[in-house]
Write a protein that holds these residues in place. Structure first.
Motif, mmCIF file in Angstrom:
data_model
loop_
_atom_site.group_PDB
_atom_site.id
_atom_site.type_symbol
_atom_site.label_atom_id
_atom_site.label_comp_id
_atom_site.label_asym_id
_atom_site.label_seq_id
_atom_site.Cartn_x
_atom_site.Cartn_y
_atom_site.Cartn_z
ATOM 1 N N GLY A 71 0.827 -1.202 0.000
ATOM 2 C CA GLY A 71 0.000 0.000 0.000
ATOM 3 C C GLY A 71 0.856 1.244 0.000
ATOM 4 N N SER A 72 0.301 2.361 0.465
ATOM 5 C CA SER A 72 1.078 3.608 0.463
ATOM 6 C C SER A 72 0.975 4.332 1.791
ATOM 7 N N SER A 73 0.873 3.576 2.888
ATOM 8 C CA SER A 73 0.672 4.205 4.194
ATOM 9 C C SER A 73 1.910 4.921 4.734
ATOM 10 N N HIS A 74 3.130 4.517 4.286
ATOM 11 C CA HIS A 74 4.336 5.122 4.871
ATOM 12 C C HIS A 74 4.646 6.505 4.308
ATOM 13 N N SER A 75 4.165 6.794 3.114
ATOM 14 C CA SER A 75 4.394 8.116 2.524
ATOM 15 C C SER A 75 3.423 8.297 1.369
ATOM 16 N N VAL A 76 3.316 9.511 0.901
ATOM 17 C CA VAL A 76 2.432 9.779 -0.230
ATOM 18 C C VAL A 76 3.242 10.476 -1.320
ATOM 19 N N PRO A 77 3.969 9.681 -2.135
ATOM 20 C CA PRO A 77 4.750 10.302 -3.204
ATOM 21 C C PRO A 77 3.834 10.881 -4.283
ATOM 22 N N ARG A 78 4.355 11.826 -5.034
ATOM 23 C CA ARG A 78 3.576 12.437 -6.109
ATOM 24 C C ARG A 78 3.172 11.403 -7.158
ATOM 25 N N HIS A 79 4.081 10.542 -7.501
ATOM 26 C CA HIS A 79 3.807 9.511 -8.505
ATOM 27 C C HIS A 79 4.200 8.177 -7.909
ATOM 28 N N GLU A 80 3.226 7.289 -7.777
ATOM 29 C CA GLU A 80 3.511 6.002 -7.166
ATOM 30 C C GLU A 80 3.912 4.977 -8.217
ATOM 31 N N TYR A 81 4.934 4.194 -7.886
ATOM 32 C CA TYR A 81 5.369 3.084 -8.722
ATOM 33 C C TYR A 81 4.988 1.806 -7.989
ATOM 34 N N HIS A 82 4.321 0.908 -8.675
ATOM 35 C CA HIS A 82 3.832 -0.324 -8.053
ATOM 36 C C HIS A 82 4.487 -1.555 -8.660
ATOM 37 N N VAL A 83 4.793 -2.523 -7.803
ATOM 38 C CA VAL A 83 5.175 -3.866 -8.217
ATOM 39 C C VAL A 83 4.299 -4.796 -7.384
ATOM 40 N N GLY A 84 3.298 -5.378 -8.012
ATOM 41 C CA GLY A 84 2.333 -6.185 -7.278
ATOM 42 C C GLY A 84 1.652 -5.326 -6.228
ATOM 43 N N GLN A 85 1.646 -5.797 -4.985
ATOM 44 C CA GLN A 85 0.998 -5.072 -3.895
ATOM 45 C C GLN A 85 1.888 -3.999 -3.273
ATOM 46 N N TYR A 86 3.130 -3.897 -3.754
ATOM 47 C CA TYR A 86 4.101 -2.988 -3.140
ATOM 48 C C TYR A 86 4.168 -1.652 -3.866
ATOM 49 N N VAL A 87 4.288 -0.593 -3.070
ATOM 50 C CA VAL A 87 4.518 0.748 -3.601
ATOM 51 C C VAL A 87 5.996 1.063 -3.379
ATOM 52 N N VAL A 88 6.684 1.444 -4.447
ATOM 53 C CA VAL A 88 8.117 1.714 -4.394
ATOM 54 C C VAL A 88 8.351 3.160 -3.957
ATOM 55 N N ASP A 89 9.214 3.342 -2.960
ATOM 56 C CA ASP A 89 9.601 4.672 -2.497
ATOM 57 C C ASP A 89 10.889 5.053 -3.221
ATOM 58 N N LEU A 90 10.715 5.609 -4.419
ATOM 59 C CA LEU A 90 11.848 5.918 -5.286
ATOM 60 C C LEU A 90 12.807 6.916 -4.643
ATOM 61 N N ALA A 91 12.269 7.923 -3.971
ATOM 62 C CA ALA A 91 13.131 8.946 -3.351
ATOM 63 C C ALA A 91 14.025 8.326 -2.282
ATOM 64 N N SER A 92 13.476 7.479 -1.443
ATOM 65 C CA SER A 92 14.255 6.831 -0.388
ATOM 66 C C SER A 92 15.334 5.934 -0.988
ATOM 67 N N PHE A 93 14.954 5.155 -1.997
ATOM 68 C CA PHE A 93 15.917 4.268 -2.663
ATOM 69 C C PHE A 93 17.059 5.066 -3.275
ATOM 70 N N GLU A 94 16.722 6.095 -4.044
ATOM 71 C CA GLU A 94 17.751 6.882 -4.725
ATOM 72 C C GLU A 94 18.662 7.609 -3.734
ATOM 73 N N GLN A 95 18.104 8.067 -2.621
ATOM 74 C CA GLN A 95 18.900 8.784 -1.622
ATOM 75 C C GLN A 95 20.010 7.898 -1.057
ATOM 76 N N LEU A 96 19.750 6.606 -0.900
ATOM 77 C CA LEU A 96 20.771 5.697 -0.375
ATOM 78 C C LEU A 96 21.650 5.106 -1.471
ATOM 79 N N ALA A 97 21.043 4.639 -2.547
ATOM 80 C CA ALA A 97 21.782 3.874 -3.554
ATOM 81 C C ALA A 97 22.626 4.736 -4.491
#
Length: 190
Positions: A71-97
């Motif tokens: 789902g999207s309970s942890h944050s509300v990004p402007r544009h959500e990316y989904h893989v199955g039931q998961y919402v990808v937090d692109l900003a968090s991923f990019e900030q670390l990786a």
């Protein structure tokens, strides 16, 4: 044409839950004990009450960030990316990786080093900056990538298909391939 000092890379593939990340973690420990310069990240399941609720990105120095959640309970990004039931937090991923990947070949000492990328999968590939950074490392750096890619399923993932290796991790070989993986990475460093 390849540059003479271009590093080779080592990629593991296999179905979800087979032990790719565990094998990466064991390989990292062996390489660190050999004083090999190594950095990067792995992906870890996040469970709550025994149920998987998402994935985190964990750097080799212990920093952690959200990759995805149900789902999207942890944050509300402007544009959500989904893989199955998961919402990808692109900003968090990019900030670390991204800083890890962009700094992968900043060392001018001439010593090859290892960059762990676990994984190059559907969630990570929503990031165009991630794709560009991986391409940069693949195309001529003195950095060896030790990475994981998913088995083919559904629509092919462009970058994954470019780097696919036919040797797959299975339940039968996952415990016996550690030395093969360590040896392959060490050969790339020569």
């Amino acid at each position: 044409m390849q540059a003479p000092n271009m590093a080779k890379h080592v990629f593991l593939t296999g179905p979800p839950g087979i032990g790719k990340t565990t094998l990466i973690q064991k390989t990292v420990e062996v390489l660190k004990s050999s004083v090999v310069p190594i950095d990067g990240f792995y992906t870890e399941e996040v469970r709550e009450g025994g149920r998987r609720i998402g994935f985190d990105v964990v750097t080799l120095c212990g920093r952690r960030g959200v990759l995805s959640r149900i789902g999207s309970s942890h944050s509300v990004p402007r544009h959500e990316y989904h893989v199955g039931q998961y919402v990808v937090d692109l900003a968090s991923f990019e900030q670390l990786a991204l800083p890890l990947l962009r700094n992968a070949d900043c060392d001018n000492s001439g010593v090859k080093k290892v960059c762990v990328i676990d994984e190059i999968g559907k969630m990570e590939l929503f990031s165009q900056s991630f794709i560009q950074a991986v391409h940069h490392i693949l195309s001529g750096s003195a950095t060896v990538i030790l990475g994981t890619i998913p088995v083919p399923k559904g629509k092919p993932l462009g970058l994954v298909e470019e780097i696919r290796n036919k040797k797959e991790i299975t339940r039968e070989n996952r415990d016996s391939v550690l030395q093969d993986v360590v040896a392959a990475v060490q050969n790339c460093l020569k």
